[in-house]
Design a protein around this motif. Structure first.
Motif, PDB file in Angstrom:
ATOM      1  N   GLU A 173      -0.186  -5.967 -16.561  1.00 23.72           N
ATOM      2  CA  GLU A 173       0.503  -4.715 -16.897  1.00 23.72           C
ATOM      3  C   GLU A 173       0.249  -3.598 -15.886  1.00 23.72           C
ATOM      4  O   GLU A 173       0.932  -2.567 -15.906  1.00 23.72           O
ATOM      5  CB  GLU A 173       0.056  -4.241 -18.292  1.00 23.72           C
ATOM      6  N   ILE A 174      -0.692  -3.789 -14.950  1.00 24.50           N
ATOM      7  CA  ILE A 174      -1.040  -2.750 -13.982  1.00 24.50           C
ATOM      8  C   ILE A 174       0.062  -2.631 -12.940  1.00 24.50           C
ATOM      9  O   ILE A 174       0.608  -3.628 -12.462  1.00 24.50           O
ATOM     10  CB  ILE A 174      -2.387  -3.068 -13.311  1.00 24.50           C
ATOM     11  N   ARG A 175       0.374  -1.382 -12.558  1.00 20.98           N
ATOM     12  CA  ARG A 175       1.446  -1.149 -11.592  1.00 20.98           C
ATOM     13  C   ARG A 175       0.962  -1.389 -10.166  1.00 20.98           C
ATOM     14  O   ARG A 175      -0.032  -0.825  -9.714  1.00 20.98           O
ATOM     15  CB  ARG A 175       1.958   0.287 -11.723  1.00 20.98           C
ATOM     16  N   GLY A 220       6.968   1.580  -9.873  1.00 22.09           N
ATOM     17  CA  GLY A 220       7.473   0.296  -9.431  1.00 22.09           C
ATOM     18  C   GLY A 220       7.062  -0.835 -10.352  1.00 22.09           C
ATOM     19  O   GLY A 220       6.639  -0.627 -11.492  1.00 22.09           O
ATOM     20  N   PRO A 221       7.152  -2.076  -9.863  1.00 23.36           N
ATOM     21  CA  PRO A 221       6.909  -3.241 -10.725  1.00 23.36           C
ATOM     22  C   PRO A 221       5.443  -3.363 -11.137  1.00 23.36           C
ATOM     23  O   PRO A 221       4.536  -2.863 -10.463  1.00 23.36           O
ATOM     24  CB  PRO A 221       7.312  -4.422  -9.842  1.00 23.36           C
ATOM     25  N   THR A 222       5.233  -4.020 -12.261  1.00 21.85           N
ATOM     26  CA  THR A 222       3.873  -4.375 -12.663  1.00 21.85           C
ATOM     27  C   THR A 222       3.405  -5.554 -11.806  1.00 21.85           C
ATOM     28  O   THR A 222       4.202  -6.218 -11.121  1.00 21.85           O
ATOM     29  CB  THR A 222       3.823  -4.777 -14.143  1.00 21.85           C
ATOM     30  N   LEU A 223       2.125  -5.831 -11.871  1.00 21.32           N
ATOM     31  CA  LEU A 223       1.614  -6.999 -11.148  1.00 21.32           C
ATOM     32  C   LEU A 223       2.225  -8.290 -11.686  1.00 21.32           C
ATOM     33  O   LEU A 223       2.503  -9.218 -10.918  1.00 21.32           O
ATOM     34  CB  LEU A 223       0.091  -7.045 -11.252  1.00 21.32           C
ATOM     35  N   GLY A 224       2.431  -8.339 -12.993  1.00 21.09           N
ATOM     36  CA  GLY A 224       3.063  -9.516 -13.564  1.00 21.09           C
ATOM     37  C   GLY A 224       4.452  -9.742 -13.004  1.00 21.09           C
ATOM     38  O   GLY A 224       4.831 -10.874 -12.667  1.00 21.09           O
ATOM     39  N   GLU A 225       5.231  -8.658 -12.900  1.00 23.33           N
ATOM     40  CA  GLU A 225       6.581  -8.749 -12.333  1.00 23.33           C
ATOM     41  C   GLU A 225       6.525  -9.093 -10.848  1.00 23.33           C
ATOM     42  O   GLU A 225       7.355  -9.854 -10.341  1.00 23.33           O
ATOM     43  CB  GLU A 225       7.312  -7.431 -12.553  1.00 23.33           C
TER      44      GLU A 225
END
Length: 234
Positions: A146-148, A112-117
């Motif tokens: 960058e972490i998911r 799924g999304p990165t933490l940034g996203e």
């Protein structure tokens, strides 16, 4: 979320529990592969999981007996109405006590999304949830963008379930049926973001967690289950 469960008769019984039962129930994908694997391994844990845990020779997680495995286990988290839905949450035991094992099954599906996203345009509730997850994981500073995000809430789900059962150990494992180990780099980045102690190849303990031990790992699922096609319940 209901807390009343009945035994399965076959892997097909897992389908109705999925968020999108018709879309996600496909040969060669994680939902069907995991159902076939766990049903085929009954009454024990899948061999690759028990082998990984036994490899560390840590008495807290070796020689586990499977007591109960619940597909699509839901854990409520602060900051919104959406629950975290773990593919399999297993209650296990050995001579040292209870162990809660949360399993995230993958083939080629990303985390799924990165933490940034996730943070981009996030609501106040979503930001509250991210902060809560980071705190539960012992972070004194935020994870990198960058972490998911999925790896955070699946790991915390295992942690919270262990507390609910008064277990001494919580484990979150990625059971990857991907021959290429797709997305392993995302798992490694998640581990690198912690103060981790390597227990054995692919198995790490996250340090600094209050009240219990928290272990995360990556294991290779048996690729033969990619070729199993279970009937549809619909």
């Amino acid at each position: 979320m209901k807390r009343i469960y009945v035994p399965t008769q076959s892997g097909t019984d897992w389908q109705r529990l999925l968020g999108k039962p018709k879309l996600h129930w496909k040969k060669g994908r994680s939902a069907m592969s995991a159902a076939a694997c766990w049903e085929g391994s009954h009454p024990g844990l899948p061999l690759e999981i028990s082998s990984l845990l036994d490899s560390c020779r840590d008495s807290a997680v070796t020689g586990l007996e499977l007591l109960l495995a619940i597909p699509e286990w839901e854990v409520a988290l602060p900051g919104g109405e959406t629950v975290s839905q773990t593919d399999i949450m297993a209650v296990c035991r050995n001579g040292s006590g209870l162990v809660i094992l949360g399993v995230e099954a993958k083939v080629d599906e990303p985390f799924g999304p990165t933490l940034g996203e996730k943070k981009a345009g996030a609501t106040a509730g979503q930001l509250e949830r991210i902060a809560y997850l980071e705190k539960e994981l012992g972070r004194s500073a935020p994870f990198g963008d960058e972490i998911r995000y999925q790896l955070l809430h699946r790991t915390v789900s295992a942690l919270l379930t262990a507390r609910a059962f008064h277990a001494k150990v919580a484990v979150m494992l990625v059971q990857s049926f991907s021959p290429e180990s797709n997305w392993r780099d995302d798992f490694d980045a998640f581990c690198a973001g912690h103060a981790c102690r390597e227990l054995s190849p692919g198995l790490f303990e996250i340090l600094g967690i209050d009240g219990l031990r928290l272990i995360v790992g990556w294991c290779k699922g048996d690729a033969k289950y990619l070729d199993v096609e279970l009937p549809s319940a619909f």
